[in-house]
Motif scaffolding. Structure first.
Motif, PDB file in Angstrom:
ATOM      1  N   MET A 156      -2.060   6.346  -0.086  1.00  0.00           N
ATOM      2  CA  MET A 156      -2.975   6.490  -1.196  1.00  0.00           C
ATOM      3  C   MET A 156      -3.102   5.185  -1.990  1.00  0.00           C
ATOM      4  SD  MET A 156      -5.036   8.426  -2.632  1.00  0.00           S
ATOM      5  CE  MET A 156      -5.769   9.072  -4.047  1.00  0.00           C
ATOM      6  N   ILE A 157      -1.970   4.469  -2.180  1.00  0.00           N
ATOM      7  CA  ILE A 157      -2.005   3.209  -2.929  1.00  0.00           C
ATOM      8  C   ILE A 157      -2.874   2.192  -2.198  1.00  0.00           C
ATOM      9  CG2 ILE A 157      -0.619   1.243  -3.746  1.00  0.00           C
ATOM     10  CD1 ILE A 157      -0.449   3.725  -5.499  1.00  0.00           C
ATOM     11  N   ALA A 158      -2.768   2.141  -0.871  1.00  0.00           N
ATOM     12  CA  ALA A 158      -3.587   1.199  -0.103  1.00  0.00           C
ATOM     13  C   ALA A 158      -5.078   1.481  -0.314  1.00  0.00           C
ATOM     14  CB  ALA A 158      -3.237   1.268   1.378  1.00  0.00           C
ATOM     15  N   PHE A 159      -5.455   2.729  -0.339  1.00  0.00           N
ATOM     16  CA  PHE A 159      -6.849   3.094  -0.588  1.00  0.00           C
ATOM     17  C   PHE A 159      -7.283   2.644  -1.983  1.00  0.00           C
ATOM     18  CE2 PHE A 159      -9.833   6.140  -2.478  1.00  0.00           C
ATOM     19  CZ  PHE A 159     -10.939   5.914  -1.666  1.00  0.00           C
ATOM     20  N   LEU A 160      -6.423   2.862  -2.975  1.00  0.00           N
ATOM     21  CA  LEU A 160      -6.753   2.475  -4.349  1.00  0.00           C
ATOM     22  C   LEU A 160      -6.842   0.957  -4.508  1.00  0.00           C
ATOM     23  CD1 LEU A 160      -4.626   5.084  -6.312  1.00  0.00           C
ATOM     24  CD2 LEU A 160      -7.111   5.071  -5.984  1.00  0.00           C
ATOM     25  N   VAL A 161      -5.966   0.227  -3.800  1.00  0.00           N
ATOM     26  CA  VAL A 161      -6.033  -1.243  -3.830  1.00  0.00           C
ATOM     27  C   VAL A 161      -7.359  -1.703  -3.230  1.00  0.00           C
ATOM     28  CG1 VAL A 161      -5.045  -3.370  -2.855  1.00  0.00           C
ATOM     29  CG2 VAL A 161      -3.543  -1.653  -3.870  1.00  0.00           C
ATOM     30  N   ALA A 162      -7.752  -1.094  -2.107  1.00  0.00           N
ATOM     31  CA  ALA A 162      -9.020  -1.453  -1.472  1.00  0.00           C
ATOM     32  C   ALA A 162     -10.201  -1.122  -2.381  1.00  0.00           C
ATOM     33  CB  ALA A 162      -9.160  -0.743  -0.130  1.00  0.00           C
ATOM     34  N   LEU A 163     -10.164   0.028  -3.005  1.00  0.00           N
ATOM     35  CA  LEU A 163     -11.235   0.434  -3.915  1.00  0.00           C
ATOM     36  C   LEU A 163     -11.315  -0.517  -5.110  1.00  0.00           C
ATOM     37  CD1 LEU A 163     -13.405   2.525  -4.656  1.00  0.00           C
ATOM     38  CD2 LEU A 163     -11.610   3.823  -5.820  1.00  0.00           C
TER      39      LEU A 163
END
Length: 121
Positions: A1-8
């Motif tokens: 989930m953190i990786a998705f938020l970093v990308a976003l």
């Protein structure tokens, strides 16, 4: 989930950079790439504040990663600064290229230091 938020957050930072650079270009008709210098300096202050918050105020490391690596990483741009420096060189403006490169580096370091210092108070 953190990786998705970093990308976003990185995408949001890139969009913010695009719009900020366009706004700065509309305000200034200078022969130096002021937009990139301004954006990279502002991003350095923000990253210094985030890092200082994590270091001195026991902030949440995951959110600092999202905001720092994601947003600040997308907002600031070392590659564009390098390309602009080369363009200045190719245009026969070596002094402007040196001022751009050294000024950007110095401004970024001082800005990040300022952010860290403010969070240490």
């Amino acid at each position: 989930m953190i990786a998705f938020l970093v990308a976003l957050a990185g995408g949001l930072g890139a969009v913010a950079r695009f719009h900020s650079d366009a706004a700065i270009a509309r305000l200034h008709n200078l022969r130096m790439p002021v937009g990139t210098l301004t954006i990279n300096t502002a991003g350095s202050v923000l990253l210094g504040l985030l890092t200082g918050w994590l270091t001195f105020k026991a902030g949440a490391p995951d959110w600092v990663s999202v905001a720092g690596t994601g947003f600040c990483g997308g907002f600031t741009t070392f590659s564009t600064a390098c390309v602009e420096g080369v363009r200045l060189l190719r245009a026969g403006r070596p002094v402007a290229s040196l001022v751009h490169a050294a000024g950007g580096l110095l401004a970024g370091l001082l800005a990040a230091g300022l952010g860290l210092w403010l969070m240490s108070l």
